[in-house]
Write a protein that holds these residues in place. Structure first.
Motif, PDB file in Angstrom:
ATOM      1  N   VAL A  45      33.299  47.026  39.294  1.00  0.00           N
ATOM      2  CA  VAL A  45      33.100  46.158  38.138  1.00  0.00           C
ATOM      3  C   VAL A  45      33.506  44.702  38.390  1.00  0.00           C
ATOM      4  CG1 VAL A  45      35.360  46.578  37.083  1.00  0.00           C
ATOM      5  CG2 VAL A  45      33.405  46.079  35.634  1.00  0.00           C
ATOM      6  N   LEU A  46      34.388  44.446  39.336  1.00  0.00           N
ATOM      7  CA  LEU A  46      34.812  43.068  39.613  1.00  0.00           C
ATOM      8  C   LEU A  46      34.121  42.470  40.834  1.00  0.00           C
ATOM      9  CD1 LEU A  46      38.664  43.111  38.892  1.00  0.00           C
ATOM     10  CD2 LEU A  46      36.758  42.625  37.349  1.00  0.00           C
TER      11      LEU A  46
ATOM     12  N   ASP B 139      34.839  36.325  35.981  1.00  0.00           N
ATOM     13  CA  ASP B 139      35.709  35.237  36.411  1.00  0.00           C
ATOM     14  C   ASP B 139      37.070  35.827  36.754  1.00  0.00           C
ATOM     15  OD1 ASP B 139      36.825  32.816  36.963  1.00  0.00           O
ATOM     16  OD2 ASP B 139      37.072  32.211  34.874  1.00  0.00           O
ATOM     17  N   VAL B 140      37.239  36.169  38.034  1.00  0.00           N
ATOM     18  CA  VAL B 140      38.467  36.826  38.481  1.00  0.00           C
ATOM     19  C   VAL B 140      39.503  35.777  38.853  1.00  0.00           C
ATOM     20  CG1 VAL B 140      39.457  38.387  40.194  1.00  0.00           C
ATOM     21  CG2 VAL B 140      37.163  38.808  39.311  1.00  0.00           C
TER      22      VAL B 140
ATOM     23  N   VAL C  84      40.904  48.428  36.273  1.00  0.00           N
ATOM     24  CA  VAL C  84      39.718  47.874  35.622  1.00  0.00           C
ATOM     25  C   VAL C  84      38.497  48.599  36.172  1.00  0.00           C
ATOM     26  CG1 VAL C  84      38.317  45.823  35.179  1.00  0.00           C
ATOM     27  CG2 VAL C  84      40.798  45.606  35.400  1.00  0.00           C
ATOM     28  N   THR C  85      37.790  49.331  35.309  1.00  0.00           N
ATOM     29  CA  THR C  85      36.564  50.020  35.686  1.00  0.00           C
ATOM     30  C   THR C  85      35.499  49.741  34.629  1.00  0.00           C
ATOM     31  OG1 THR C  85      36.940  52.083  34.461  1.00  0.00           O
ATOM     32  CG2 THR C  85      38.008  51.884  36.621  1.00  0.00           C
ATOM     33  N   HIS C  86      34.314  50.345  34.812  1.00  0.00           N
ATOM     34  CA  HIS C  86      33.256  50.194  33.806  1.00  0.00           C
ATOM     35  C   HIS C  86      33.658  50.841  32.480  1.00  0.00           C
ATOM     36  CE1 HIS C  86      30.241  48.355  36.344  1.00  0.00           C
ATOM     37  NE2 HIS C  86      30.509  49.228  37.298  1.00  0.00           N
ATOM     38  N   GLN C  87      34.653  51.717  32.525  1.00  0.00           N
ATOM     39  CA  GLN C  87      35.108  52.365  31.303  1.00  0.00           C
ATOM     40  C   GLN C  87      36.136  51.530  30.543  1.00  0.00           C
ATOM     41  OE1 GLN C  87      36.582  56.010  32.920  1.00  0.00           O
ATOM     42  NE2 GLN C  87      34.553  56.835  33.388  1.00  0.00           N
TER      43      GLN C  87
ATOM     44  N   ARG D 225      39.978  44.498  29.346  1.00  0.00           N
ATOM     45  CA  ARG D 225      39.738  43.862  30.641  1.00  0.00           C
ATOM     46  C   ARG D 225      40.165  42.394  30.610  1.00  0.00           C
ATOM     47  NH1 ARG D 225      33.791  44.230  32.783  1.00  0.00           N
ATOM     48  NH2 ARG D 225      33.417  42.580  31.241  1.00  0.00           N
ATOM     49  N   ARG D 226      39.804  41.680  29.514  1.00  0.00           N
ATOM     50  CA  ARG D 226      40.210  40.274  29.401  1.00  0.00           C
ATOM     51  C   ARG D 226      41.725  40.143  29.406  1.00  0.00           C
ATOM     52  NH1 ARG D 226      35.660  39.719  25.921  1.00  0.00           N
ATOM     53  NH2 ARG D 226      36.918  40.241  24.111  1.00  0.00           N
TER      54      ARG D 226
END
Length: 455
Positions: free
Chosen positions: A393-394, A399-400, A364-367, A373-374
Motif C-alpha cells: 500500500v505504500l 505521501d510517505v 499499514v495495509t489495504h485493510q 493510516r493518516r
C-alpha cells in the motif's frame, strides 16, 4: 454552417468534424465517416493532431472544441533544479505533437514541481489525474498554495470542477466524456496506471491538446506503456536515482542479506516445489511464457492436478517469502538501527500483522482505514513512531514521511515495485545521512531469481 471550410466541435468524447461542402475530401487523419450526422469523427485525444494537420495543409477551420474556464495569471514561486528544467524543456521541445510526453524521474525528485511549472507556462485550465486519495489531497494542497485559486476535486467524497481540478483515475474514468472539453492541459501522475484497459478511456475521451505523464517507472511488464505512449506521448526524459544521489537525493546503498530456511521449512518448500515441477514437466508448460502460465491457471478450473500444482506453488512461495530466518534478520536490523527511521516492506498482509505484533510496530495495509493510516503516517512524520511495517500500500501514491532505512522482506520481481520502495528513502536528509535498503532473500529458493529480476 460557418463560412470556414472546417468546423471542429467536441461531442461526447469525440471530435466532430463538419466540412463545407459535407463530402469534401480533406484527407483528415484519424477520422471516420459518421453517416448519421454526415460528418467525420475522431477520438477526442486526436484533437491536437487534427489541428496540426489542418494548419500544415493551410486549411481554414473554426475551432469550437474547448470550453475551458478562464484563469487569472498564474505564478509559482518554485525555482526548478537543473534536471527539473531539463525535463520540462524536453517535454516542451517535442516535435511531433505540441507538448506531449512522459517524464520519468525517481520518487522524491520533485515531479509535482515540474507539473506545477508546466501549468504556470501554459496558463490554461488543467486537470491532474492521480491514482490515490492521498495524492489527490497532496496535489490539491500544492496547487492551492502555489496559485491561490480554487482547486476542484473529483474523488474522496467531492465532485467539484474548477479551472484547476484534481481527480482520481476512477472519477476521471466515470466523467471523462462529460468533461473532455473543459481542460486544455492534462497531467497524468503515476502515468503507468493509464495502461489499464479501463483507464485508457480517460485519455481517449479528453480533448486536452497538452499532455504530460509523470512516473518513476514508465515501462510495464505487459508492454501497455506503448498504449500510454499513443495517448500521452512517448518518454521524452528520464534520469536514474544514481544520477541524483548525493546532490539532489540522498546517497544510498543496497545490501542483500541471504537467509537460510529452517529444516522444517526446507522440507515443506521442496515437497511443494516438487508437486509443481512434476506437473509442469508432465504437461509441457513453459513457465517462462506468460501465456503458458495463464493456460495453467485456466486448466486449474477443471483439472484437479493443475489446481493442486498451483496451490503447491503458492505454499512454497509463502514459505520462502515468510521464513523465520527473515523475521530473525529483521530483529537484528531493527536493533542495529534504533536511531533511524525504518520502513519494512512485505508482500503479504499476514506477515505485516505478524511483525507488527512481534515488534510492536504500527502496520499499514489495504485493510487500514484512511483515518488510521493518516494518523500513523503523521506520527511517523513527527517522530512519535520511528518504524512502520507495510505491504504494497505504500509503494506509490502516498505521501510517505522521510525515512532513511528500508527493509524489503519480500516482494515481486517487478522493477517498478523495487524502484518505488527504494524511492521512499531517497529524499535528502538534513544531516546528510545516506539511505540504506536491505533486501532479505531466502537462499536456494525461487526468490533468488525473483530478486535478480527486480534488480
Amino acid at each position: 454552417m460557418s463560412t470556414a471550410d472546417v468546423t471542429l466541435r467536441f461531442e461526447e468524447g469525440t471530435i466532430r468534424v463538419e466540412t463545407d461542402p459535407p463530402d469534401a475530401d480533406l484527407g483528415l487523419p484519424h477520422t471516420e465517416e459518421d453517416p448519421r450526422s454526415k460528418t467525420r469523427r475522431a477520438p477526442a485525444f486526436r484533437y491536437a493532431a487534427l489541428r496540426q494537420h489542418l494548419e500544415a495543409a493551410g486549411i481554414d477551420y473554426e475551432d469550437r472544441v474547448l470550453d475551458a474556464s478562464n484563469l487569472p495569471d498564474l505564478y509559482s514561486g518554485y525555482e526548478l533544479r537543473s534536471y527539473q528544467q531539463d525535463a520540462l524543456d524536453a517535454w516542451e521541445d517535442r516535435d511531433t505533437l505540441p507538448q506531449w510526453g512522459v517524464l520519468e524521474l525517481p520518487t522524491g525528485s520533485g515531479k509535482t514541481v515540474i507539473g506545477v511549472k508546466a501549468i504556470e507556462k501554459l496558463q490554461t485550465a488543467t486537470l491532474v489525474v492521480v491514482p490515490t486519495i492521498d495524492l489527490l489531497e497532496q496535489w490539491r494542497r500544492e496547487l492551492e498554495a502555489e496559485f491561490d485559486v480554487p482547486v476542484g476535486q473529483l474523488g474522496g467524497g467531492e465532485q467539484r470542477v474548477e479551472a484547476l481540478t484534481v481527480s482520481t483515475y476512477d472519477s476521471a474514468y466515470l466523467r471523462a466524456d462529460e468533461l473532455g472539453d473543459r481542460f486544455g492541459f492534462v497531467i497524468f501522475d503515476e502515468v503507468h496506471h493509464l495502461g489499464g484497459e479501463g483507464y485508457r478511456q480517460i485519455a481517449r475521451l479528453l480533448a486536452a491538446p497538452a499532455r504530460m505523464g509523470l512516473t518513476a517507472t514508465f515501462e510495464r511488464p505487459d508492454d501497455a506503456h506503448e498504449v500510454v505512449g499513443d495517448l500521452v506521448g512517448s518518454k521524452v526524459y528520464e534520469i536514474a536515482p544514481d544520477e541524483l544521489a548525493g546532490d539532489h537525493l540522498a546517497p544510498y546503498d543496497i545490501k542483500r542479506v541471504e537467509v537460510e530456511l529452517t529444516d522444517e521449512e526446507r522440507e515443506r518448500y521442496e515437497a511443494d516445489q516438487k508437486v509443481f515441477r512434476d506437473y509442469v514437466i508432465q504437461s509441457g508448460i513453459d513457465m517462462q511464457s506468460g501465456s503458458d502460465y495463464q493456460e495453467l491457471v485456466k486448466r486449474s478450473g477443471n483439472d484437479p492436478r493443475a489446481r493442486e500444482a498451483l496451490l503447491a506453488k503458492q505454499r512454497a512461495r509463502d514459505v520462502m517469502m515468510n521464513s523465520e530466518g527473515k523475521v530473525e534478520t529483521l530483529e537484528s536490523i531493527l536493533s542495529r538501527h534504533r536511531e533511524d527511521r525504518v520502513i519494512v516492506f512485505t508482500a503479504h498482509n499476514d506477515l505485516v500483522y505478524r511483525l507488527s505484533e512481534r515488534f510492536l510496530i504500527p502496520a499499514v495495509t489495504h485493510q487500514t482505514g484512511a483515518a488510521e493510516r493518516r494518523e500513523i503516517l503523521q506520527s511517523f512524520r513527527e517522530g512519535d513512531y520511528s518504524r512502520i511495517v507495510t505491504s504494497n500500500v505504500l509503494d506509490e501514491g502516498v505521501d510517505v514521511p522521510d525515512a532513511n532505512v528500508a527493509v524489503v522482506l519480500s516482494g515481486s520481481g517487478s522493477e517498478r515495485e523495487f524502484t518505488q520502495r527504494l524511492g521512499r528513502i531517497l529524499r535528502p536528509k538534513k544531516d546528510g545521512r545516506a539511505a540504506l535498503l536491505y533486501e532479505v532473500v531466502s537462499v536456494e529458493t525461487a526468490e533468488e531469481r525473483v530478486a535478480d529480476r527486480r534488480r
